[in-house]
Motif scaffolding. Structure first.
Motif, PDB file in Angstrom:
ATOM      1  N   ARG A 163       6.833  28.772 -34.074  1.00 13.64           N
ATOM      2  CA  ARG A 163       6.119  28.230 -33.473  1.00 13.64           C
ATOM      3  C   ARG A 163       4.641  29.138 -33.095  1.00 13.64           C
ATOM      4  NH1 ARG A 163       6.556  24.723 -27.897  1.00 13.64           N
ATOM      5  NH2 ARG A 163       7.427  26.244 -26.870  1.00 13.64           N
ATOM      6  N   GLU A 203       3.928  21.234 -35.809  1.00 15.47           N
ATOM      7  CA  GLU A 203       3.861  21.725 -34.603  1.00 15.47           C
ATOM      8  C   GLU A 203       4.841  20.635 -33.810  1.00 15.47           C
ATOM      9  OE1 GLU A 203       0.248  21.596 -32.239  1.00 15.47           O
ATOM     10  OE2 GLU A 203       1.269  22.113 -30.499  1.00 15.47           O
ATOM     11  N   ASN A 207       8.381  21.410 -31.782  1.00 17.29           N
ATOM     12  CA  ASN A 207       8.461  20.770 -30.495  1.00 17.29           C
ATOM     13  C   ASN A 207       9.621  20.143 -30.538  1.00 17.29           C
ATOM     14  OD1 ASN A 207       6.614  22.486 -29.602  1.00 17.29           O
ATOM     15  ND2 ASN A 207       5.096  21.042 -29.377  1.00 17.29           N
ATOM     16  N   ASP A 211      13.200  20.441 -28.610  1.00 17.49           N
ATOM     17  CA  ASP A 211      14.020  19.589 -27.429  1.00 17.49           C
ATOM     18  C   ASP A 211      15.222  19.140 -27.825  1.00 17.49           C
ATOM     19  OD1 ASP A 211      11.471  19.612 -26.126  1.00 17.49           O
ATOM     20  OD2 ASP A 211      10.829  17.621 -26.661  1.00 17.49           O
ATOM     21  N   GLU A 223      15.384  23.672 -17.044  1.00 24.75           N
ATOM     22  CA  GLU A 223      15.625  23.560 -15.623  1.00 24.75           C
ATOM     23  C   GLU A 223      17.138  23.129 -15.528  1.00 24.75           C
ATOM     24  OE1 GLU A 223      13.130  20.631 -13.451  1.00 24.75           O
ATOM     25  OE2 GLU A 223      12.242  20.367 -15.286  1.00 24.75           O
ATOM     26  N   ARG A 236       3.879  10.638 -14.378  1.00 27.53           N
ATOM     27  CA  ARG A 236       3.254  11.702 -15.155  1.00 27.53           C
ATOM     28  C   ARG A 236       3.119  11.129 -16.729  1.00 27.53           C
ATOM     29  NH1 ARG A 236       6.684  14.754 -11.964  1.00 27.53           N
ATOM     30  NH2 ARG A 236       8.211  14.522 -13.529  1.00 27.53           N
ATOM     31  N   LEU A 239      -0.062   8.956 -16.773  1.00 30.10           N
ATOM     32  CA  LEU A 239      -1.265   9.974 -16.646  1.00 30.10           C
ATOM     33  C   LEU A 239      -1.310  10.689 -17.875  1.00 30.10           C
ATOM     34  CD1 LEU A 239      -2.941  10.447 -14.118  1.00 30.10           C
ATOM     35  CD2 LEU A 239      -1.424  12.776 -13.817  1.00 30.10           C
ATOM     36  N   LEU A 240      -0.305  11.029 -18.768  1.00 25.98           N
ATOM     37  CA  LEU A 240      -0.610  11.756 -20.041  1.00 25.98           C
ATOM     38  C   LEU A 240      -1.030  10.972 -21.094  1.00 25.98           C
ATOM     39  CD1 LEU A 240      -0.052  14.521 -21.226  1.00 25.98           C
ATOM     40  CD2 LEU A 240       2.124  13.496 -21.990  1.00 25.98           C
ATOM     41  N   GLU A 267      13.549  17.014 -14.426  1.00 20.63           N
ATOM     42  CA  GLU A 267      12.076  16.406 -14.354  1.00 20.63           C
ATOM     43  C   GLU A 267      11.720  16.415 -16.001  1.00 20.63           C
ATOM     44  OE1 GLU A 267       9.368  18.095 -11.911  1.00 20.63           O
ATOM     45  OE2 GLU A 267      10.077  16.664 -10.103  1.00 20.63           O
ATOM     46  N   ASP A 268      11.963  17.739 -16.402  1.00 23.30           N
ATOM     47  CA  ASP A 268      11.437  17.983 -17.720  1.00 23.30           C
ATOM     48  C   ASP A 268      12.194  16.971 -18.679  1.00 23.30           C
ATOM     49  OD1 ASP A 268       9.701  19.583 -19.008  1.00 23.30           O
ATOM     50  OD2 ASP A 268      11.494  20.427 -20.208  1.00 23.30           O
ATOM     51  N   ASP A 271      10.789  13.511 -18.112  1.00 22.14           N
ATOM     52  CA  ASP A 271       9.506  13.246 -18.959  1.00 22.14           C
ATOM     53  C   ASP A 271       9.500  12.928 -20.270  1.00 22.14           C
ATOM     54  OD1 ASP A 271       8.605  13.971 -16.307  1.00 22.14           O
ATOM     55  OD2 ASP A 271       7.334  15.769 -16.868  1.00 22.14           O
ATOM     56  N   ARG A 272      10.540  13.917 -20.924  1.00 24.40           N
ATOM     57  CA  ARG A 272      10.696  13.876 -22.222  1.00 24.40           C
ATOM     58  C   ARG A 272      11.015  12.385 -22.746  1.00 24.40           C
ATOM     59  NH1 ARG A 272      12.212  19.943 -24.170  1.00 24.40           N
ATOM     60  NH2 ARG A 272      10.688  20.664 -22.750  1.00 24.40           N
ATOM     61  N   VAL A 275       8.007  10.020 -22.239  1.00 25.64           N
ATOM     62  CA  VAL A 275       6.968  10.311 -23.054  1.00 25.64           C
ATOM     63  C   VAL A 275       6.970  10.043 -24.362  1.00 25.64           C
ATOM     64  CG1 VAL A 275       5.526  12.342 -23.931  1.00 25.64           C
ATOM     65  CG2 VAL A 275       5.758  12.207 -21.747  1.00 25.64           C
TER      66      VAL A 275
END
Lengths: 380, 133
Positions: A163, A203, A207, A211, A223, A236, A239-240, A267-268, A271-272, A275
């Motif tokens: 990365r 990239e 990522n 994940d 987390e 979120r 919003l993103l 949360e993470d 979100d994934r 998203v």
């Protein structure tokens, strides 16, 4: 299913089938020279010998491990009974064997002498065989999971190392592309633009691999799992991705749920999931289309539905959607950046949090992905 | 000319920062370790600090910001406490949404994701310097 539970069931089963007073499972250690009682049924805790026992000191086990079921009619008069727990006068010991490999022994005990005969052996042997097969399968699964985790660790470390140079290279290219290192000719700008897009893809791939590794080895996740608010995660995500949808001329709407939906996860991780699903919808919906995200509670399930009016998924691609690096032909043809890992990550995470994912799609009309999680109201 | 101190151990990343900053009238001074960074804060008295999270250790950047923002009135950095700090992060976009400036968690003023988008960087630099004046 874990090994201890399987062994406990085996001991319970043996005791019930033979209507014996107690039963115990002794497993061989790796060296094959010692046995340890790993599960028992009806055996008082005080009589449960927990220290490993050398086979040479237990002729009862030693005999059974030659593949021969062994009956001790009266422990008071039989030297082989040295390791039968106190208070039991008869014992039956059968081998636990799977495909020729010795795994351990299964014992049943009775308080009275002369309790077991050949008929009991016939009853117990099939149970011992099934038990041994279950132990072997569970051990294989544990080894496979360890292998999977070590693979994930490797990917995690390797991609972290990858990365940094990619990030730096992209930062340099972007500065040059913007003309901060002097004016560029059209040709130079075109070439640097191509380099920048390739770095972008690299990239995303890095990522996604990170994940993916985190999904397979929970200790790599950022987390610790716990109770999280699903609505917040969806908020979120909107919003993103709203700016990206607007940029593309898509109508993106949220049908929110006004109850707080608490689910198990991080949360993470949530979100994934969202998203990935919503950015896929945005990616594969042509300009002028719409993406609708609705959140609702259905019985004891929190449900999020992502519907788009995009290119859809061909029927022949559906069975492969959750395979690593797979991309549907019409998605590839669109020229959008994609790694073929997004849905794999989504599925891993949804499974991890005890959820389900379903999809419906029609080529040229759009797709709907629905994820549901059990709601937790303070308990789990 | 506003002065910016960039504390970052990767020389190529420093080059990527330098191009847009210098092209936009900022003077950039570089430090490649936490120690050198702290020393240069005193020497240069920058208008803004760009700080990488990972320097010689994974959290050395955090340590610099904590030392600089120490509430101790006797701190040797007391005079520099109000210099704005822009932190470089390599964290996913979604995570950074919750990674906002939080006094209790980390005393920095804003974040920029790596890879750096020079326009985003310049906008944040401009805003932070204006706010601090």
């Amino acid at each position: 299913m874990n090994l201890e539970r399987i062994l406990a069931r085996l001991a319970d089963g043996a005791r019930q089938v033979l209507q014996a007073d107690a039963a115990a499972v002794r497993l061989l250690d790796e060296g094959g020279a010692h046995l340890t009682v790993t599960a028992a049924s009806g055996l008082p805790a005080a009589l449960w010998q927990r220290e490993p026992l050398a086979i040479k000191h237990s002729s009862l086990d030693g005999e059974a491990l030659t593949g021969q079921p062994t009956i001790v009619a009266d422990t008071r008069a039989d030297p082989r009974a040295a390791n039968v727990p106190e208070g039991y006068c008869s014992a039956l010991c059968v081998p636990l064997m799977h495909e020729g490999d010795l795994i351990g022994t299964l014992h049943v005990y009775a308080a009275v002498p002369q309790r077991f005969d050949e008929e009991d052996v016939t009853l117990l042997m099939p149970l011992a065989d099934v038990g041994a097969a279950a132990v072997a399968a569970t051990r294989a699964l544990i080894a496979l999971e360890a292998l999977e985790a070590s693979k994930a660790h490797f990917i995690h470390v390797a991609t972290h190392e990858l990365r940094s140079p990619v990030t730096v290279a992209q930062s340099l290219v972007r500065s040059v592309l913007k003309g901060y290192a002097g004016a560029l000719t059209d040709k130079q700008a075109d070439v640097l633009g191509r380099i920048s897009r390739r770095l972008n893809f690299l990239e995303s791939l890095i990522n996604d691999l990170l994940d993916l590794a985190a999904g397979k080895a929970p200790e790599l996740a950022a987390e610790v799992e716990g109770l999280v608010l699903l609505n917040g995660s969806v908020g979120r995500t909107m919003l993103l991705l709203q700016p990206r949808a607007e940029e593309k001329g898509l109508d993106m709407t949220l049908q929110p749920c006004h109850d707080h939906l608490i689910v198990w996860g991080t949360e993470d991780g949530l979100d994934r999931i969202f998203v990935n699903l919503v950015s896929n919808a945005v990616k594969y919906t042509p300009s002028g289309g719409s993406v609708t995200v609705s959140v609702r509670q259905v019985d004891d399930q929190a449900q999020v539905e992502v519907t788009d009016t995009g290119i859809g998924i061909p029927e022949e691609a559906l069975p492969h959607l959750f395979e690593e690096f797979y991309r549907a032909p019409n998605a590839k043809a669109l020229g959008e950046v994609g790694t073929g890992l997004g849905l794999v990550i989504v599925k891993d995470l949804v499974n991890r949090y005890g959820g389900r994912i379903e999809m419906k799609s029609k080529v040229g009309q759009g797709s709907t992905f629905t994820v549901s999680f059990p709601t937790c109201n303070g308990e789990r | 000319m506003p002065k910016i101190l960039a504390i970052e151990d990767d020389l190529d990343m420093l080059a990527a920062l330098r191009m847009p900053l210098e092209a936009n009238g900022y003077e950039m001074v570089a430090a490649t370790t936490a120690e050198e960074g702290l020393q240069k804060i005193k020497e240069v008295e920058p208008d803004l600090i760009i700080l990488d999270v990972m320097l010689e250790t994974t959290t050395a950047g955090f340590q610099v910001s904590l030392q600089l923002r120490s509430p101790d009135p006797e701190s040797e950095y007391a005079a520099y406490r109000y210099i704005p700090i822009l932190m470089l992060t390599a964290i996913h976009t979604t995570t950074s949404l919750r990674f906002g400036p939080d006094e209790a968690y980390l005393p920095v003023d804003d974040f920029v994701d790596k890879p750096i988008d020079p326009d985003v960087l310049l906008k944040k630099v401009r805003t932070l310097i204006e706010q601090s004046q």
